[in-house]
Design a protein around this motif. Structure first.
Motif, PDB file in Angstrom:
ATOM      1  N   VAL A 141     -15.194 -23.028 -11.121  1.00 54.28           N
ATOM      2  CA  VAL A 141     -16.325 -22.281 -11.660  1.00 54.28           C
ATOM      3  C   VAL A 141     -17.251 -23.286 -12.346  1.00 54.28           C
ATOM      4  O   VAL A 141     -16.914 -23.838 -13.395  1.00 54.28           O
ATOM      5  N   GLU A 142     -18.387 -23.529 -11.732  1.00 57.08           N
ATOM      6  CA  GLU A 142     -19.271 -24.601 -12.213  1.00 57.08           C
ATOM      7  C   GLU A 142     -20.666 -24.383 -11.650  1.00 57.08           C
ATOM      8  O   GLU A 142     -20.841 -24.239 -10.451  1.00 57.08           O
ATOM      9  N   ASP A 143     -21.657 -24.334 -12.527  1.00 58.16           N
ATOM     10  CA  ASP A 143     -23.026 -24.083 -12.060  1.00 58.16           C
ATOM     11  C   ASP A 143     -23.756 -25.365 -11.691  1.00 58.16           C
ATOM     12  O   ASP A 143     -24.709 -25.333 -10.926  1.00 58.16           O
ATOM     13  N   GLU A 144     -23.321 -26.489 -12.241  1.00 57.89           N
ATOM     14  CA  GLU A 144     -24.028 -27.731 -11.949  1.00 57.89           C
ATOM     15  C   GLU A 144     -23.538 -28.281 -10.615  1.00 57.89           C
ATOM     16  O   GLU A 144     -22.368 -28.660 -10.478  1.00 57.89           O
ATOM     17  N   LEU A 188     -12.691 -23.961 -15.183  1.00 61.66           N
ATOM     18  CA  LEU A 188     -13.748 -23.109 -15.724  1.00 61.66           C
ATOM     19  C   LEU A 188     -14.692 -23.888 -16.635  1.00 61.66           C
ATOM     20  O   LEU A 188     -14.270 -24.440 -17.657  1.00 61.66           O
ATOM     21  N   ASP A 189     -15.963 -23.922 -16.242  1.00 65.73           N
ATOM     22  CA  ASP A 189     -17.000 -24.516 -17.087  1.00 65.73           C
ATOM     23  C   ASP A 189     -17.333 -23.524 -18.200  1.00 65.73           C
ATOM     24  O   ASP A 189     -17.267 -22.307 -18.011  1.00 65.73           O
ATOM     25  N   MET A 190     -17.665 -24.032 -19.378  1.00 64.60           N
ATOM     26  CA  MET A 190     -17.959 -23.136 -20.502  1.00 64.60           C
ATOM     27  C   MET A 190     -19.398 -22.629 -20.512  1.00 64.60           C
ATOM     28  O   MET A 190     -19.680 -21.531 -20.964  1.00 64.60           O
ATOM     29  N   MET A 191     -20.343 -23.476 -20.050  1.00 63.54           N
ATOM     30  CA  MET A 191     -21.743 -23.063 -20.111  1.00 63.54           C
ATOM     31  C   MET A 191     -22.236 -22.669 -18.729  1.00 63.54           C
ATOM     32  O   MET A 191     -22.574 -23.517 -17.908  1.00 63.54           O
ATOM     33  N   LEU A 192     -22.254 -21.375 -18.480  1.00 63.88           N
ATOM     34  CA  LEU A 192     -22.670 -20.842 -17.182  1.00 63.88           C
ATOM     35  C   LEU A 192     -23.991 -20.113 -17.366  1.00 63.88           C
ATOM     36  O   LEU A 192     -24.308 -19.662 -18.470  1.00 63.88           O
ATOM     37  N   PRO A 193     -24.770 -19.984 -16.292  1.00 64.77           N
ATOM     38  CA  PRO A 193     -26.107 -19.400 -16.458  1.00 64.77           C
ATOM     39  C   PRO A 193     -26.082 -17.935 -16.897  1.00 64.77           C
ATOM     40  O   PRO A 193     -26.959 -17.488 -17.637  1.00 64.77           O
TER      41      PRO A 193
HETATM   42 CA    CA Z   1     -22.589 -25.580 -16.941  1.00 67.78          CA
END
Ligand code: CA
Length: 231
Positions: A6-9, A50-55
């Motif tokens: 899970v990663e937005d970047e 899991l990334d902490m900062m998601l959009p």
């Molecule tokens: Ca992020």
């Protein structure tokens, strides 16, 4: 073993996806919290990073919802937020481990292995011909000789052995072994391969580390010949 990243970047997601796939896992990527929840609902994962900062939502919220669904895959939080309270909160909400960005891929892989190994007692050992590598004890033995390797040499050898018979580019090796923010030259790989060869190959008749022209390197047993060469 199936892993959800899970990663937005995109750059980091690609880096993780490629690395985990070449370590033998199958990988899906979720670019935001909602798709992560949908995917966890639709498929069985053995592990989630899991990334902490998601959009669309906070990673902790995603974690909470995953745990509310009573699914139990181990969750490894990957975050630029190294703050103690984030760490504690993540672990309280049921995360299994926490890694602060930036990290080297091998560090991530080590954590992933530990989490996946829970309940599976067999230690991981790679063997190619008379060369064996113990991933847990970090020991390398060739033809009965113990071989001392520096940490990066060990990581490169492990990566080559895990991908036996498959050519690996210098870029792949750098991305796998060095920190994800490493921006230096891929020539460094040649230097390390030279060291590795001097320890693992030079004094043995069968050379395993091969240069693949125009690509990079590959580990493979030399071809076994049944017929004796003519004198
Ligand atoms: Ca992020």
């Amino acid at each position: 073993m199936r892993i959800l990243v899970v990663e937005d970047e995109k750059r980091i997601a690609d880096f993780l996806g490629r690395g985990l796939e070449s370590a033998g896992y199958s990988v899906d990527i979720a670019p935001d919290g909602q798709s992560a929840l949908d995917m966890v609902h639709a498929a069985d994962y053995d592990l989630i990073t899991l990334d902490m900062m998601l959009p669309d939502m906070d990673g902790l919220k995603v974690l909470e919802k995953i745990r509310n669904r009573k699914t139990n895959p181990p969750v490894l939080i990957l975050s630029a937020r190294g703050a103690v309270e984030d760490r504690v909160k993540g672990l309280e909400l049921g995360a299994d481990d926490y890694l602060t960005k930036p990290f080297a891929f091998v560090e991530l892989l080590a954590r992933v292995r530990v989490l996946l190994r829970r309940g599976q007692p067999t230690p991981e050992k790679l063997t190619v011909g008379d060369l064996s590598l113990d991933c847990i004890r970090r020991k390398v033995v060739r033809a009965g000789d113990n071989i001392d390797l520096a940490p990066k040499e060990f990581s490169i050898l492990e990566y080559l052995m895990r991908n036996k018979g498959r050519p690996l580019s210098r870029t792949m090796i750098v991305e796998h072994v060095w920190d994800m923010d490493y921006d230096g030259l891929t020539n460094i790989v040649d230097v390390y391969i030279r060291h590795l060869r001097s320890k693992v190959d030079d004094q043995y008749p069968a050379k395993m580390i091969h240069t693949v022209r125009g690509v990079g390197y590959m580990l493979e047993l030399p071809e076994m010949r049944n017929d004796k060469p003519n004198p």
